[in-house]
Motif scaffolding. Structure first.
Motif, PDB file in Angstrom:
ATOM      1  N   THR A 107       0.833  -1.205   0.000  1.00 25.38           N
ATOM      2  CA  THR A 107       0.000   0.000   0.000  1.00 25.38           C
ATOM      3  C   THR A 107       0.865   1.251   0.000  1.00 25.38           C
ATOM      4  O   THR A 107       0.598   2.216  -0.724  1.00 25.38           O
ATOM      5  N   PHE A 135       2.303   1.780  -3.467  1.00 27.31           N
ATOM      6  CA  PHE A 135       1.329   2.356  -4.395  1.00 27.31           C
ATOM      7  C   PHE A 135       1.096   3.832  -4.087  1.00 27.31           C
ATOM      8  O   PHE A 135       0.905   4.641  -4.983  1.00 27.31           O
ATOM      9  N   GLY A 170       1.873   6.676  -6.725  1.00 30.77           N
ATOM     10  CA  GLY A 170       0.779   7.571  -7.132  1.00 30.77           C
ATOM     11  C   GLY A 170       1.078   9.024  -6.815  1.00 30.77           C
ATOM     12  O   GLY A 170       0.670   9.924  -7.540  1.00 30.77           O
ATOM     13  N   ASP A 186      -5.422   6.465  -7.914  1.00 33.69           N
ATOM     14  CA  ASP A 186      -6.513   5.495  -8.081  1.00 33.69           C
ATOM     15  C   ASP A 186      -6.097   4.099  -7.615  1.00 33.69           C
ATOM     16  O   ASP A 186      -6.839   3.434  -6.898  1.00 33.69           O
ATOM     17  N   GLU A 187      -4.918   3.633  -8.063  1.00 37.55           N
ATOM     18  CA  GLU A 187      -4.441   2.309  -7.643  1.00 37.55           C
ATOM     19  C   GLU A 187      -4.257   2.260  -6.136  1.00 37.55           C
ATOM     20  O   GLU A 187      -4.608   1.280  -5.486  1.00 37.55           O
ATOM     21  N   TYR A 188      -3.720   3.330  -5.603  1.00 35.38           N
ATOM     22  CA  TYR A 188      -3.485   3.390  -4.165  1.00 35.38           C
ATOM     23  C   TYR A 188      -4.795   3.288  -3.401  1.00 35.38           C
ATOM     24  O   TYR A 188      -4.905   2.539  -2.424  1.00 35.38           O
ATOM     25  N   ALA A 217      -7.623   1.940  -4.288  1.00 33.41           N
ATOM     26  CA  ALA A 217      -8.165   0.580  -4.380  1.00 33.41           C
ATOM     27  C   ALA A 217      -7.394  -0.361  -3.456  1.00 33.41           C
ATOM     28  O   ALA A 217      -7.987  -1.190  -2.751  1.00 33.41           O
ATOM     29  N   PHE A 218      -6.090  -0.244  -3.450  1.00 35.39           N
ATOM     30  CA  PHE A 218      -5.271  -1.104  -2.602  1.00 35.39           C
ATOM     31  C   PHE A 218      -5.492  -0.782  -1.126  1.00 35.39           C
ATOM     32  O   PHE A 218      -5.521  -1.678  -0.284  1.00 35.39           O
TER      33      PHE A 218
END
Length: 134
Positions: free
Chosen positions: A85, A88, A92, A99-101, A103-104
């Motif tokens: 996390t 990410f 980011g 966005d990826e962060y 979600a994770f």
């Protein structure tokens, strides 16, 4: 250390320094004699040292330091998820899109909540099965 994360210590801030001085003065009065030989000097230094240590030990209470580092709900998987996390997040932050962060992070928070619930349930069962309750 006697148990996981516990060890004994003395906190000089909580020491009774008045009592320390009184005890030390009594010890010093006993050891102050005429010094004639090197053996007398050695004996005097040993008695001074033991007087200082004994006065401190008598005037400063022993306490137990325990840490809160042992979290029962923390697992290796949570540690790996947290590391991922953070990666990410840092990635980011540099690229400007989180966005990826996000979600994770949601997955990490869910795993953390589930681990805490399991730990609470396990501890509750242990308490209920304890001899005082069962």
């Amino acid at each position: 250390m006697n148990q996981a994360g516990e060890k004994f210590y003395r906190n000089p801030r909580n020491c009774n320094w008045g009592s320390y001085r009184e005890r030390l003065i009594k010890d010093l009065e006993r050891c102050l004699k005429k010094i004639k030989t090197a053996v007398d000097i050695k004996r005097l230094t040993e008695s001074l040292q033991s007087g200082i240590i004994n006065s401190y030990r008598a005037s400063c209470a022993v306490k137990i330091r325990s840490t809160n580092r042992d979290i029962p709900s923390w697992t290796r998987e949570l540690s790996e998820l947290r590391t991922a996390t953070r990666k990410f997040y840092n990635k980011g932050k540099k690229s400007g899109t989180l966005d990826e962060y996000k979600a994770f992070l949601t997955g990490y928070n869910r795993a953390l909540k589930k681990a805490k619930q399991k730990s609470f349930a396990r501890n509750s069962r242990q308490l209920l099965n304890a001899p005082e309750f069962g």
